[in-house]
Design an enzyme around this catalytic site. Structure first.
Site, PDB file in Angstrom:
ATOM      1  N   CYS A   2      16.534   5.207  -0.067  1.00 14.83           N
ATOM      2  CA  CYS A   2      17.415   5.846   0.784  1.00 14.83           C
ATOM      3  C   CYS A   2      17.161   7.421   0.875  1.00 14.83           C
ATOM      4  O   CYS A   2      16.323   7.685  -0.016  1.00 14.83           O
ATOM      5  CB  CYS A   2      18.982   5.616   0.557  1.00 14.83           C
ATOM      6  N   ARG A  27      10.777   7.945   4.482  1.00 13.13           N
ATOM      7  CA  ARG A  27      11.046   7.180   3.331  1.00 13.13           C
ATOM      8  C   ARG A  27      11.414   5.738   3.721  1.00 13.13           C
ATOM      9  O   ARG A  27      11.861   4.758   2.970  1.00 13.13           O
ATOM     10  CB  ARG A  27      12.242   7.624   2.503  1.00 13.13           C
ATOM     11  N   TRP A  75      18.295   2.215   3.284  1.00 11.61           N
ATOM     12  CA  TRP A  75      17.282   1.465   3.251  1.00 11.61           C
ATOM     13  C   TRP A  75      18.007   0.042   2.303  1.00 11.61           C
ATOM     14  O   TRP A  75      18.216   0.117   1.192  1.00 11.61           O
ATOM     15  CB  TRP A  75      16.083   1.776   2.387  1.00 11.61           C
ATOM     16  N   ASN A  99      21.892   6.988  -3.402  1.00 13.98           N
ATOM     17  CA  ASN A  99      20.781   6.550  -3.442  1.00 13.98           C
ATOM     18  C   ASN A  99      20.455   5.671  -4.709  1.00 13.98           C
ATOM     19  O   ASN A  99      20.780   6.320  -5.770  1.00 13.98           O
ATOM     20  CB  ASN A  99      19.661   7.462  -2.915  1.00 13.98           C
ATOM     21  N   GLY A 100      19.955   4.430  -4.578  1.00 13.35           N
ATOM     22  CA  GLY A 100      19.649   3.685  -5.876  1.00 13.35           C
ATOM     23  C   GLY A 100      20.546   2.329  -5.960  1.00 13.35           C
ATOM     24  O   GLY A 100      20.949   1.943  -5.028  1.00 13.35           O
ATOM     25  N   GLU A 480      -7.352  -9.500  -4.844  1.00 10.25           N
ATOM     26  CA  GLU A 480      -6.489  -8.399  -4.295  1.00 10.25           C
ATOM     27  C   GLU A 480      -7.490  -7.218  -4.458  1.00 10.25           C
ATOM     28  O   GLU A 480      -7.604  -6.363  -3.489  1.00 10.25           O
ATOM     29  CB  GLU A 480      -5.176  -8.301  -4.962  1.00 10.25           C
ATOM     30  N   LYS A 484      -8.724  -4.655  -1.400  1.00 11.70           N
ATOM     31  CA  LYS A 484      -8.206  -3.113  -1.421  1.00 11.70           C
ATOM     32  C   LYS A 484      -9.397  -2.213  -1.182  1.00 11.70           C
ATOM     33  O   LYS A 484      -9.750  -1.432  -0.571  1.00 11.70           O
ATOM     34  CB  LYS A 484      -7.642  -2.909  -2.767  1.00 11.70           C
ATOM     35  N   GLU A 487     -10.730  -2.773   2.452  1.00 16.05           N
ATOM     36  CA  GLU A 487      -9.768  -2.245   3.376  1.00 16.05           C
ATOM     37  C   GLU A 487     -10.123  -0.469   3.538  1.00 16.05           C
ATOM     38  O   GLU A 487      -9.936  -0.192   4.586  1.00 16.05           O
ATOM     39  CB  GLU A 487      -8.504  -2.398   3.079  1.00 16.05           C
ATOM     40  N   HIS A 503     -21.994 -21.504  -9.341  1.00 16.97           N
ATOM     41  CA  HIS A 503     -22.111 -22.400  -8.305  1.00 16.97           C
ATOM     42  C   HIS A 503     -22.896 -21.817  -6.854  1.00 16.97           C
ATOM     43  O   HIS A 503     -22.138 -21.980  -5.788  1.00 16.97           O
ATOM     44  CB  HIS A 503     -20.953 -23.031  -8.133  1.00 16.97           C
ATOM     45  N   LYS A 599      -0.577  -1.280   9.750  1.00 19.47           N
ATOM     46  CA  LYS A 599       0.381  -1.758   8.724  1.00 19.47           C
ATOM     47  C   LYS A 599       0.975  -3.070   8.824  1.00 19.47           C
ATOM     48  O   LYS A 599       0.933  -3.907   7.806  1.00 19.47           O
ATOM     49  CB  LYS A 599       1.241  -0.531   8.494  1.00 19.47           C
TER      50      LYS A 599
HETATM   51  C1  AGP Z   1      -2.851  -5.311   2.701  1.00 15.96           C
HETATM   52  O1  AGP Z   1      -3.394  -4.336   2.024  1.00 15.96           O
HETATM   53  C2  AGP Z   1      -3.037  -5.408   4.076  1.00 15.96           C
HETATM   54  N1  AGP Z   1      -2.588  -4.392   4.620  1.00 15.96           N
HETATM   55  C3  AGP Z   1      -2.752  -6.917   4.746  1.00 15.96           C
HETATM   56  O2  AGP Z   1      -3.522  -7.853   4.233  1.00 15.96           O
HETATM   57  C4  AGP Z   1      -1.365  -7.190   4.588  1.00 15.96           C
HETATM   58  O3  AGP Z   1      -1.209  -7.611   3.212  1.00 15.96           O
HETATM   59  C5  AGP Z   1      -1.162  -8.420   5.489  1.00 15.96           C
HETATM   60  O4  AGP Z   1      -1.386  -8.199   6.972  1.00 15.96           O
HETATM   61  C6  AGP Z   1       0.220  -9.159   5.335  1.00 15.96           C
HETATM   62  O5  AGP Z   1       0.998  -8.260   5.787  1.00 15.96           O
HETATM   63  P1  AGP Z   1       2.749  -8.644   5.411  1.00 15.96           P
HETATM   64  O6  AGP Z   1       2.701  -8.737   4.003  1.00 15.96           O
HETATM   65  O7  AGP Z   1       3.526  -7.452   5.892  1.00 15.96           O
HETATM   66  O8  AGP Z   1       3.069  -9.861   5.982  1.00 15.96           O
END
Ligand code: AGP
Length: 604
Positions: A2, A27, A75, A99-100, A480, A484, A487, A503, A599
């Site tokens: 928030c 935020r 939020w 906030n919290g 992951e 990262k 991406e 393999h 995003k």
């Molecule tokens: C993660 O770094 C990416 N931006 C992407 O893989 C993301 O995790 C995926 O699109 C799923 O998004 P969501 O968690 O909002 O469903």
């Protein structure tokens, strides 16, 4: 997270409060409100959605002369994003923004209801204003009543409170959530959750410390510290650069969000940990009645956290668990049975593929749960139950703190189900809860570690690719780490189970193939080590991440020695996040807005 603003002065208070809230939009929020005390009269306005809705509601509201006021962007953590749940929360003669999370709000609310207090909202915050007014009736001194109220609160908070009997004063308290105060030569006073709203208004600012509380008017700023000692605030000049202020001085939002992981995970834990059990007051135990299997479904980083959960659920909750990539699941005519709990995981709650699978499961009559970071998102509205991850808004397209809070929620959910099913001894649940309490410390970024990774990253800007390898839960972490890197650096990277290298993939091994090896001390160390030695023997360039020295690596990133492999998981998570960040920065990429990515992928 928030946002809070406050103002004391004679300028256009409505504009100052709403403009201040606009500077906090980054935020993230789902509702907003302001309250102004002017000439002994309170005026309060709230609206769901964006601030333009609040502006519309206040378009005919004007004040003249001196006033005090507070504002808030919410939020949602407790209670849906509605006007009634929006702040400020109003009592008979006072109002509050917060906030919290107030951890003991349920008990406090029960007491107040028994006293005949009427609550309008579902929020934890509303207990603050009613508790203050109850104390004010018995103590008849606003500041003493405020102090007593603070002593009754448990949890994290940044609070601004205004009461009619002190109509030139704002009471404040800071514990666990950020807040600062600003002033200028016109004797105007400003409060905010971060410094951007004060830029252009305040000349100097002072950042409150945890435990600070007090009251402020145009004539005096009274602050007490956590030891109840009166202290003099230390004011400093305020930077005038808004964007850098929003990033709190970090180079990118992603960097800031990696550093925020400790704070937001603390928020994720608030109100959910007892010594020997996990509390999810948003879950009804009946959700698990008749359930013999859990099916997890997600995309991208959320898929990786879900894959991590499959190991924990089967190992500790002893429940059959399967996992699906949402974009595959939705088209393969899957068999779904009603004894399966269908769990979707999503930071945004809007990912089209994941949302569609949720609707499929609902249509097939399965019980559904969503683990999500955005209340009131599509998935939250569709699922039968929801656990919010409380990571706050995540601006970086490459997810970091959302992933960290998802893993945290999954670990807690594992123990929650284990308790329900009595699948492991309470002593083991207690042991793991004590480990969970250490996560915020495990993800704290040390300057020396970050500096080491920054220096190391210069060696990994070329080559024909990366393997991130790990075993067990470190395989999803390897996936992951590879995601990262892909991406934000645009370099090719793959995550692989360490045991799979022989393999086929090992055919790629040569000095230009970089292997990032996750070597946890407490989980299959010897097996993982021998897999890495296979690669090293074939001259792949190895960067090992471990608590144990490893002499076969070309580079070695040492993490702290931990009690348990899950804490090693969190430590290594920060390392792979920082490694991708620093490589991307060296390559001159837009870390926060990588090419071709969004995003939230709300289309197929
Ligand atoms: C993660 O770094 C990416 N931006 C992407 O893989 C993301 O995790 C995926 O699109 C799923 O998004 P969501 O968690 O909002 O469903």
């Amino acid at each position: 997270m928030c946002g809070i603003v406050g103002y004391i002065g004679s300028n256009n208070i409505k504009k100052i409060l709403i403009d201040g809230l606009k500077e906090l939009e980054y935020r993230g929020y789902d509702s907003a409100g302001i309250a102004v005390l002017n000439d002994g009269k309170f005026d309060s306005y709230k609206a769901t959605g964006k601030l333009i809705n609040l502006e519309e509601k206040t378009k005919d509201f004007h004040t003249k002369g001196f006033a005090v006021g507070i504002g808030h962007t919410r939020w949602a953590t407790h209670g849906k994003p509605t006007e009634l749940n929006a702040h400020p929360h109003i009592g008979e003669s006072s109002c509050v923004v917060h906030n919290g999370i107030i951890e003991n709000y349920v008990a406090l609310k029960k007491e107040l209801l028994a006293d005949g207090v009427t609550f309008l909202s579902q929020t934890d915050t509303e207990v603050i204003v009613h508790l203050f007014e109850k104390n004010l009736k018995s103590i008849n001194n606003p500041f003493e009543a405020f102090k007593k109220t603070l002593n009754q609160l448990e949890g994290a908070y940044a609070i601004l409170l205004v009461t009619k009997s002190e109509d030139k004063t704002i009471f404040f308290a800071k514990h666990g959530s950020p807040m600062l105060i600003g002033k200028n030569s016109d004797k105007e006073i400003f409060f905010a959750s971060s410094d951007t709203p004060l830029i252009g208004y305040a000349d100097e600012v002072s950042y409150f410390e945890d435990g600070d509380y007090g009251f402020v008017s145009s004539d005096e700023i009274i602050i007490f510290n956590q030891n109840n000692e009166k202290i003099e605030p230390i004011f400093s000049k305020l930077s005038q650069n808004k964007l850098s202020a929003q990033k709190d001085g970090y180079r990118f939002f992603m960097e800031k969000e990696i550093y925020e992981q400790s704070i937001v995970i603390s928020d994720t834990l608030l109100g959910r940990l007892k010594d020997d059990e996990i509390l999810f007051d948003e879950l009804d135990d009946s959700l698990f009645d008749g359930i013999n299997e859990i099916k997890l479904c997600a995309c991208g980083t959320s898929y990786h956290s879900a894959l991590t959960a499959t190991y924990l659920f089967e190992r500790y909750a002893k429940i059959k668990t399967s996992i699906e990539v949402a974009s595959e699941f939705r088209y393969r005519k899957p068999i779904m049975t009603k004894d399966t709990l269908f769990v979707v995981i999503s930071q945004s709650g809007e990912t089209a593929d994941t949302l569609e699978t949720l609707k499929m499961a609902k249509k097939a009559g399965l019980k559904t749960l969503v683990i999500c970071n955005v209340d009131n998102s599509s998935m939250v509205r569709v699922a039968d139950a929801c656990i919010l991850t409380r990571a706050g808004v995540e601006k970086g397209v490459a997810s970091t703190k959302a992933f960290a809070t998802q893993i945290t929620v999954f670990w807690m959910l594992t123990l929650f189900i284990a308790k329900l099913k009595n699948s492991i001894p309470t002593t083991e649940i207690t042991r793991q809860i004590s480990l969970i309490r250490q996560i915020p410390t495990s993800v704290k970024v040390s300057d020396s570690m970050h500096e080491r990774i920054k220096r190391l990253s210069k060696r990994y800007l070329h080559g024909h690719g990366f393997f991130f390898i790990g075993r067990d839960v470190f395989f999803p972490l390897a996936l992951e780490g590879a995601l990262k890197l892909k991406e934000i650096s645009y370099l090719h990277a793959e995550g692989y189970p360490s045991g799979e290298m022989k393999h086929g993939p090992i055919a790629l091994a040569d000095p230009e193939l970089f292997t990032i090896a996750l070597l946890p001390e407490h989980l299959h160390y010897e097996k993982a080590k021998s897999n890495v030695e296979e690669l090293s023997a074939r001259d792949s360039t190895i960067c090992a991440i471990s608590a144990l020295e490893f002499d076969k690596a070309d580079d070695f990133i040492k993490i702290n020695s931990c009690e348990d492999y899950m804490l090693e998981f969190f430590e290594m998570m920060v390392v792979v996040q920082l490694l991708s960040l620093e490589i991307s920065i060296r390559l001159g990429n837009d870390v926060d807005m990588p090419r071709n990515l969004a995003k939230s992928v709300t289309v197929e």
